[in-house]
Design a protein around this motif. Structure first.
Motif, PDB file in Angstrom:
ATOM      1  N   PHE A 118      37.125  36.490  39.729  1.00  0.00           N
ATOM      2  CA  PHE A 118      37.841  35.386  39.551  1.00  0.00           C
ATOM      3  C   PHE A 118      37.033  34.303  39.069  1.00  0.00           C
ATOM      4  CE2 PHE A 118      39.303  31.499  41.793  1.00  0.00           C
ATOM      5  CZ  PHE A 118      40.824  31.601  41.311  1.00  0.00           C
ATOM      6  N   ALA A 121      37.502  34.944  35.503  1.00  0.00           N
ATOM      7  CA  ALA A 121      38.992  34.416  34.999  1.00  0.00           C
ATOM      8  C   ALA A 121      39.243  33.179  34.860  1.00  0.00           C
ATOM      9  CB  ALA A 121      39.794  35.249  36.125  1.00  0.00           C
ATOM     10  N   LYS A 147      42.387  42.889  39.681  1.00  0.00           N
ATOM     11  CA  LYS A 147      42.738  41.972  40.701  1.00  0.00           C
ATOM     12  C   LYS A 147      41.587  41.492  41.226  1.00  0.00           C
ATOM     13  CE  LYS A 147      46.801  43.986  43.157  1.00  0.00           C
ATOM     14  NZ  LYS A 147      47.306  44.280  44.424  1.00  0.00           N
ATOM     15  N   THR A 148      41.554  40.086  41.237  1.00  0.00           N
ATOM     16  CA  THR A 148      40.125  39.155  41.515  1.00  0.00           C
ATOM     17  C   THR A 148      40.999  38.267  42.573  1.00  0.00           C
ATOM     18  OG1 THR A 148      40.563  37.395  40.167  1.00  0.00           O
ATOM     19  CG2 THR A 148      39.402  39.291  39.219  1.00  0.00           C
ATOM     20  N   ALA A 149      39.846  37.810  43.380  1.00  0.00           N
ATOM     21  CA  ALA A 149      40.373  36.797  44.470  1.00  0.00           C
ATOM     22  C   ALA A 149      38.952  36.310  45.271  1.00  0.00           C
ATOM     23  CB  ALA A 149      41.190  37.704  45.601  1.00  0.00           C
ATOM     24  N   ASN A 157      41.939  36.718  50.433  1.00  0.00           N
ATOM     25  CA  ASN A 157      42.275  36.914  49.237  1.00  0.00           C
ATOM     26  C   ASN A 157      43.700  36.310  48.879  1.00  0.00           C
ATOM     27  OD1 ASN A 157      40.725  39.133  48.770  1.00  0.00           O
ATOM     28  ND2 ASN A 157      42.012  40.762  49.575  1.00  0.00           N
ATOM     29  N   ALA A 158      43.860  35.121  49.356  1.00  0.00           N
ATOM     30  CA  ALA A 158      44.749  34.111  49.167  1.00  0.00           C
ATOM     31  C   ALA A 158      44.815  33.376  47.873  1.00  0.00           C
ATOM     32  CB  ALA A 158      44.893  32.909  50.114  1.00  0.00           C
ATOM     33  N   VAL A 159      43.695  33.438  47.370  1.00  0.00           N
ATOM     34  CA  VAL A 159      43.443  32.737  45.937  1.00  0.00           C
ATOM     35  C   VAL A 159      42.796  33.711  44.820  1.00  0.00           C
ATOM     36  CG1 VAL A 159      42.141  30.705  44.610  1.00  0.00           C
ATOM     37  CG2 VAL A 159      43.107  30.373  46.949  1.00  0.00           C
ATOM     38  N   GLY A 160      43.712  33.871  43.809  1.00  0.00           N
ATOM     39  CA  GLY A 160      43.247  34.771  43.018  1.00  0.00           C
ATOM     40  C   GLY A 160      43.857  35.045  41.735  1.00  0.00           C
ATOM     41  N   ALA A 161      43.459  35.848  40.994  1.00  0.00           N
ATOM     42  CA  ALA A 161      44.178  36.066  39.483  1.00  0.00           C
ATOM     43  C   ALA A 161      44.307  37.384  39.043  1.00  0.00           C
ATOM     44  CB  ALA A 161      43.272  35.115  38.408  1.00  0.00           C
ATOM     45  N   PHE A 162      44.907  37.859  38.256  1.00  0.00           N
ATOM     46  CA  PHE A 162      45.129  39.179  37.465  1.00  0.00           C
ATOM     47  C   PHE A 162      44.338  38.984  36.433  1.00  0.00           C
ATOM     48  CE2 PHE A 162      48.859  39.657  40.358  1.00  0.00           C
ATOM     49  CZ  PHE A 162      48.739  41.052  40.741  1.00  0.00           C
TER      50      PHE A 162
ATOM     51  N   THR B 122      47.068  30.603  40.663  1.00  0.00           N
ATOM     52  CA  THR B 122      45.949  31.386  41.557  1.00  0.00           C
ATOM     53  C   THR B 122      46.268  31.736  43.011  1.00  0.00           C
ATOM     54  OG1 THR B 122      44.809  29.273  42.093  1.00  0.00           O
ATOM     55  CG2 THR B 122      43.898  30.630  40.166  1.00  0.00           C
ATOM     56  N   ARG B 125      47.440  35.255  43.615  1.00  0.00           N
ATOM     57  CA  ARG B 125      47.239  35.711  42.161  1.00  0.00           C
ATOM     58  C   ARG B 125      48.630  35.355  41.359  1.00  0.00           C
ATOM     59  NH1 ARG B 125      45.652  40.665  44.618  1.00  0.00           N
ATOM     60  NH2 ARG B 125      43.718  40.474  45.070  1.00  0.00           N
TER      61      ARG B 125
END
Lengths: 367, 367
Positions: A118, A121, A147-149, A157-162, B122, B125
């Motif tokens: 993340f 990202a 998947k990152t978070a 894992n509420a906050v993340g990015a592909f 974010t 995601r």
């Protein structure tokens, strides 16, 4: 060995799986176009104990090849995945002079990969990311697919990015020192792939359980490689997990995530919770008249994973409440992946609260 | 009026520019496929004073059309763009029950768009994002192209993502109450587009400066629309700002960003810093023998923007040091966009410290 390729709209990348291949990191990095302009600087992110092991060896290999390597230390385990830990990681990247083309090499298990991924990202809106997973779970599953978070106090894992890596380097030698409970938890994801996609893999795993469980590296390499190949296919077809193939990877996870949440992430490891989720999914499948002849093989694989006892006092209604918080909820409905047969999954969004309660009663875990 | 289309690999989306079009928000949202599964819930993010104005009107319009709208309040201005403000915003989204398909509508200027856009990029995601920009700068520039970011104590915009909205709704009526200094700062981005891409736009702006500066809405609408069209072209050709067209939008920004940083973001507004950056770029261009006949028109446009005095005591060497921190630095070299003529930009990475110092001396701002 040939790498396995993941093909997404945003990037096409190789997953290298093998034994004793950690030393190929400098060569792979140097020939990657995204890094050529980095001026020979790289950052490596791991935890303190891994820097004394594989991360340290990987950093030294890069330095011998002429890279300047800045080392960023995250807390071990889930503590890596907080916004405040991330804040410190951004500070480290800025102080290291990391630029938009500086590669970030994340060495570790799922938590390190999630948090460092993340950071890669989002630092300068994205810098090249390399995953060097060092647990079975990360090699077979979490390092693949982008998947990152990080967690929020209110939800994991509420906050993340592909965000796809530029490549993945999975050296199964690093699994030699993996604690047995971690290995078994990771194997749950291999069993998941076998049940959802691959009857032959399911039969092979069941036949070779003793060697797999003993950590035979040839067996583990086969299991990692096969799991990665299935995940690569699912991710290539459905990068953003919107509908379709990638959602099938959620087999066992709807209830597994809920179990982890309902027990405050203190009881079961992720893979152990997923074993319970898969057991419930098998029972729900049987309850719909599916999976008849394949049930014994499926059960045998899950028995082989030896998950801990059902969390004491955990009721079906607790899980039902927890499932409403899942990212996969759509207009308030949970999606379950069930099995018609091994290798023949079915997405359903009409599992009812009484149906789940009955399945858990039949498993003998709730009243 | 027809929308302007932005076409990127990750998304194709419309930018609607017009007067009095805020009320079309519910209709645009309802017919967007990404939101159909949201179950009629939306979140709106803005600041307190905007919720008493256009954001409040937009939320009411959605509610009249049957949407449930949760309102998230960010601090006004740059204070919105901290990791701790973001942390609170994630908490608000979780408490609102926002799901992966719940649209987030960001109403405000560049700071709100940056912070709320990054939250949308974010949270879980990525959830559908709508920009409703309410400043000239945001309408003409920052709401287009998918750049989102928050600040780190060590560097502005250090943390962010490329994340395209599902559409942009720019109602120039909301500019009626914009403070004059904000308007002039925003117009710097229109002048930038004119100088880099569009001699006809440059001549028109110069000819109509009195009406533009007085905030004539028809003139502002034309300026927004023309700037958006150029930015859409650049973004469509180069979504991730890696090389090529999008970098041309950085005209005036290499030195402008450095000036903002060197003065601790306390002196000039962004557009005002960019005016100084454009002046320096013109002088560097002239110093290389370029821009001869077009220089008077370019100067006239910049004179019309009336930026404040050069920050007292700011030396060329301070700016040079600050430029090394820019995201655009590549292997230690700064990229400048200069002009051969109006509409004929040139990217150069060989501007030297003495060359910059000489240009600033000729502008009479440093010794």
């Amino acid at each position: 060995m040939n790498p396995i390729w993941v093909r997404t709209a945003s990037r096409r990348y190789a997953v290298h799986v093998g034994r004793g291949i950690l030393g190929s990191l400098p060569g792979l990095l140097a020939r990657h176009p995204a890094c050529r302009a980095a001026g020979g600087s790289a950052v490596m992110v791991s935890d303190a104990s891994l820097f004394a092991g594989p991360a340290g060896r990987a950093a030294s290999a890069l330095e011998r090849a002429g890279w300047r390597v800045s080392r960023g230390v995250l807390p071990a385990g889930e503590a890596a995945k907080t916004l405040s830990s991330l804040d410190k990681l951004y500070g480290f990247l800025l102080k290291s002079g990391a630029e938009r083309r500086t590669p970030l090499v994340a060495v570790g298990g799922g938590s390190i990969g999630d948090a460092a991924g993340f950071a890669a990202a989002t630092y300068q809106r994205g810098i090249p990311l390399v995953h060097v997973p060092t647990t079975f779970l990360a090699q077979a599953d979490s390092a693949i697919g982008g998947k990152t978070a990080v967690d929020h106090p209110l939800a994991k894992n509420a906050v993340g990015a592909f965000y796809q890596p530029i490549f993945v380097l999975a050296d199964v030698e690093t699994l030699r020192t993996l604690p047995r409970r971690q290995l078994m938890s990771g194997l749950a994801e291999a069993v998941k792939c076998a049940l959802v996609f691959d009857p032959a893999f399911a039969r092979r795993l069941a036949a070779r359980w003793p060697r797999v469980r003993a950590g035979d590296l040839a067996e583990l390499e086969h299991a990692v490689r096969t799991s990665v190949a299935w995940k690569a296919r699912a991710v290539s077809a459905d990068e953003f997990d919107l509908a379709g193939k990638r959602e099938l990877l959620n087999f066992g996870h709807t209830l597994g995530h809920a179990l982890e949440w309902a027990t405050g992430y203190r009881g079961a490891l992720h893979g152990e919770a997923v074993v319970w989720g898969m057991r419930a999914a098998l029972e729900l499948s049987s309850g719909r008249g599916w999976l008849r002849r394949d049930r014994p093989l499926a059960d045998a694989l899950l028995d082989g994973l030896a998950a801990p006892a059902w969390p004491r006092g955990l009721a079906s209604s607790d899980l039902w409440a927890a499932m409403r918080r899942d990212k996969k909820v759509r207009a308030g409905r949970n999606v379950f992946v069930l099995l018609k047969r091994i290798g023949e999954p079915a997405r359903v969004d009409d599992v009812t609260k009484p149906e789940l309660a009955a399945a858990l009663r039949r498993l003998g875990v709730t009243k």
